[in-house]
Motif scaffolding. Structure first.
Motif, PDB file in Angstrom:
ATOM      1  N   GLY A 394      -4.770  14.995  -0.108  1.00 36.29           N
ATOM      2  CA  GLY A 394      -6.057  14.553  -0.627  1.00 36.29           C
ATOM      3  C   GLY A 394      -5.947  14.201  -2.097  1.00 36.29           C
ATOM      4  N   GLY A 395      -7.026  13.661  -2.638  1.00 36.47           N
ATOM      5  CA  GLY A 395      -7.042  13.254  -4.036  1.00 36.47           C
ATOM      6  C   GLY A 395      -6.921  11.757  -4.192  1.00 36.47           C
ATOM      7  N   GLY A 396      -7.444  11.260  -5.297  1.00 35.70           N
ATOM      8  CA  GLY A 396      -7.526   9.824  -5.502  1.00 35.70           C
ATOM      9  C   GLY A 396      -6.197   9.110  -5.554  1.00 35.70           C
ATOM     10  N   ALA A 397      -5.151   9.783  -6.085  1.00 31.92           N
ATOM     11  CA  ALA A 397      -3.873   9.094  -6.251  1.00 31.92           C
ATOM     12  C   ALA A 397      -3.211   8.805  -4.912  1.00 31.92           C
ATOM     13  N   VAL A 398      -3.192   9.769  -3.980  1.00 30.08           N
ATOM     14  CA  VAL A 398      -2.566   9.498  -2.681  1.00 30.08           C
ATOM     15  C   VAL A 398      -3.469   8.645  -1.796  1.00 30.08           C
ATOM     16  N   THR A 399      -4.776   8.730  -1.999  1.00 30.51           N
ATOM     17  CA  THR A 399      -5.671   7.856  -1.243  1.00 30.51           C
ATOM     18  C   THR A 399      -5.438   6.392  -1.611  1.00 30.51           C
ATOM     19  N   ALA A 400      -5.124   6.138  -2.871  1.00 30.85           N
ATOM     20  CA  ALA A 400      -4.924   4.765  -3.329  1.00 30.85           C
ATOM     21  C   ALA A 400      -3.530   4.237  -3.044  1.00 30.85           C
ATOM     22  N   SER A 401      -2.596   5.093  -2.623  1.00 29.70           N
ATOM     23  CA  SER A 401      -1.222   4.635  -2.435  1.00 29.70           C
ATOM     24  C   SER A 401      -0.691   5.021  -1.062  1.00 29.70           C
ATOM     25  N   PRO A 402      -0.698   4.110  -0.090  1.00 28.59           N
ATOM     26  CA  PRO A 402      -0.120   4.413   1.220  1.00 28.59           C
ATOM     27  C   PRO A 402       1.364   4.756   1.134  1.00 28.59           C
ATOM     28  N   TRP A 403       2.077   4.158   0.179  1.00 24.49           N
ATOM     29  CA  TRP A 403       3.501   4.464   0.046  1.00 24.49           C
ATOM     30  C   TRP A 403       3.687   5.917  -0.362  1.00 24.49           C
ATOM     31  N   TRP A 404       2.864   6.436  -1.266  1.00 24.60           N
ATOM     32  CA  TRP A 404       3.000   7.827  -1.697  1.00 24.60           C
ATOM     33  C   TRP A 404       2.698   8.763  -0.531  1.00 24.60           C
ATOM     34  N   ARG A 405       1.755   8.410   0.332  1.00 22.17           N
ATOM     35  CA  ARG A 405       1.487   9.230   1.506  1.00 22.17           C
ATOM     36  C   ARG A 405       2.714   9.283   2.418  1.00 22.17           C
ATOM     37  N   ARG A 406       3.370   8.144   2.595  1.00 25.85           N
ATOM     38  CA  ARG A 406       4.576   8.129   3.425  1.00 25.85           C
ATOM     39  C   ARG A 406       5.703   8.941   2.775  1.00 25.85           C
ATOM     40  N   ALA A 407       5.788   8.875   1.456  1.00 22.49           N
ATOM     41  CA  ALA A 407       6.817   9.648   0.749  1.00 22.49           C
ATOM     42  C   ALA A 407       6.582  11.148   0.929  1.00 22.49           C
ATOM     43  N   PHE A 408       5.328  11.577   0.871  1.00 22.54           N
ATOM     44  CA  PHE A 408       5.028  12.985   1.117  1.00 22.54           C
ATOM     45  C   PHE A 408       5.369  13.364   2.558  1.00 22.54           C
ATOM     46  N   ALA A 409       5.019  12.517   3.522  1.00 22.20           N
ATOM     47  CA  ALA A 409       5.320  12.811   4.917  1.00 22.20           C
ATOM     48  C   ALA A 409       6.820  12.970   5.123  1.00 22.20           C
ATOM     49  N   SER A 410       7.619  12.151   4.439  1.00 22.90           N
ATOM     50  CA  SER A 410       9.076  12.249   4.542  1.00 22.90           C
ATOM     51  C   SER A 410       9.583  13.537   3.907  1.00 22.90           C
TER      52      SER A 410
END
Length: 464
Positions: A394-410
């Motif tokens: 959650g939070g604005g930074a990961v909401t705005a960046s799909p790539w960062w969400r994928r990096a966290f999932a990895s």
């Protein structure tokens, strides 16, 4: 019944109105951006009177638009660790020291707790520059303070009259015994606390009300009950639906954190706390255990300012060409360490730069650096519950960046990683705690996987 939820953050102050289900009312949001004064010497401060003025502007805006009608309850989420020295009349003697300020040093004539491990288990904290055990002596050497408050007590005190400090906010000072819910004698001794210097502690179920002059200014709030503030990190967990040991929250706004909530009624022995993790109070019945980092969305802000990144869809496309664990190897500690680390501000590093290195690869490396630190600390958190947990981003930074969400999932694999796109999880969480509904705040089916959430807009439009 409507609820006014206030979010007293580091980079902004926000007020929004929610219905009794904690769903935001259309258009009922007022926000003011705050200027955080930072310096290479480690300063990270806010102007207290200016902050109060921005909160008043938000309430004026909501009143003028008619959004404060039918508000019965005001809930508050506020930053942890802030401290403001006051004179005898209650006027500030300097700026608000925020969590980002790394200047305070332990007094040379003190050696810390007699038993550092017992102190950590009792208070959930360390003898560290982030906490009032070190900050109060450092401030006392510089200003003739009569008493000390946090940002929340200062701004709410101006509106409600003198207010007590919630156990949630008190736990962020490092002076609270988390089991007894009273000021810890050894911590207060380390801080050199004298009579009358600390706020009173709010009892369970505390409620306040506006001073008459502000009741006249905002008639919609004249009869509303104000609940005790909770720490913004705890509020974000609740707003993300991470309210028990099955699910941890990873929140990335201006900074970043990973946290897990557990039931811990007052007086009951607490679960053992690993050496590298902190523990604070959500309320009188729950604790939150975790780790926090000075870098998050502020890394993007730096890179966007200094590296001439492409914008919007072009940036998303460029990041898509970088593997989720790729980019330039980086230490993301631009703002130094949060507790228990002691690295000063300006500790960030980039490694292996070449003439072919791109700005996007530098950004990706910084993002992956945050993911790696979260992954290490999540493993320590899991040791307190003895089973893997599901993770909600959650939070604005990961909401705005799909790539960062994928990096966290990895980085967090093989755990299940989901995304909660609500940009107001802190305010929503504070409202749920104030309503006594912490145990059932979110429908898990409303949390989508990280890989099936569309980008809400240009990646450059990060919200803190």
């Amino acid at each position: 019944m409507n609820i006014l939820a206030l979010d007293l953050g580091t980079s902004s102050v926000r007020g929004l109105v929610l219905d009794e289900r904690t769903a935001p009312l259309p258009g009922a949001l007022a926000r003011r951006k705050m200027r955080l004064a930072v310096d290479d010497d480690g300063a990270g401060t806010l102007d207290g009177p200016g902050y109060l003025a921005c909160l008043v502007e938000c309430l004026d805006e909501l009143q003028a638009a008619g959004h404060l009608r039918d508000v019965s309850l005001v809930a508050v989420s506020a930053q942890w660790h802030s401290v403001l020295p006051l004179d005898a009349a209650g006027a500030p003697l300097g700026p608000v020291l925020t969590w980002l300020d790394t200047r305070p040093e332990p007094p040379a004539d003190r050696s810390g707790p007699a038993d550092a491990e017992a102190f950590h288990q009792r208070t959930g904290t360390w003898w560290h520059r982030c906490y009032w055990t070190v900050r109060l002596p450092w401030l006392r050497d510089r200003v003739p303070a009569v008493r000390f408050v946090g940002l929340a007590e200062y701004v709410l005190g101006a509106l409600l009259g003198e207010v007590p400090m919630s156990v949630s906010q008190a736990s962020g000072t490092g002076l609270l015994d988390l089991r007894t819910l009273d000021w810890d004698a050894e911590a207060c001794e380390l801080a050199g606390v004298r009579g009358g210097e600390l706020p009173a502690l709010a009892p369970a179920g505390w409620r306040g009300g506006l001073l008459p002059e502000f009741g006249r200014r905002w008639p919609g709030l004249a009869g509303a009950a104000w609940s005790a503030p909770i720490g913004d990190g705890a509020a974000s967990n609740v707003g993300s639906g991470c309210v028990d040991p099955r699910r941890a929250a990873v929140t990335v706004g201006t900074s970043a954190a990973v946290r897990l909530i557990q039931s811990a009624p007052a007086g009951v022995p607490l679960p053992p706390l690993p050496g590298g993790l902190w523990r604070y109070r959500v309320d009188h019945e729950h604790v939150v255990t975790g780790a926090a980092y000075s870098s998050g969305g502020n890394l993007f802000a730096w890179a966007n300012r200094e590296l001439r990144l492409p914008a919007g869809a072009e940036l998303d496309a460029a990041l898509d060409r970088v593997p989720p664990d790729g980019g330039v190897p980086a230490d993301p500690r631009f703002g130094g360490d949060r507790p228990p680390g002691l690295a000063p501000a300006a500790s960030g590093k980039l490694h292996g730069l070449a003439f072919s290195t791109t700005a996007v690869e530098i950004l990706a490396g910084l993002m992956v650096g945050v993911c790696s630190r979260v992954a290490d600390d999540l493993a320590a958190i899991e040791s307190t519950v003895d089973h893997p947990v599901e993770v909600v981003l959650g939070g604005g930074a990961v909401t705005a960046s799909p790539w960062w969400r994928r990096a966290f999932a990895s980085a967090l694999a093989p755990r299940t990683v989901r995304h909660e796109p609500n940009p107001e999880i802190g305010a929503t969480g504070a409202a749920l705690v104030a309503l006594g509904r912490l145990a059932d705040p979110a429908d898990p089916t409303g949390i989508g996987r990280t890989d099936d959430q569309p980008s809400p807009g240009p990646a450059g439009g990060l919200r803190p």
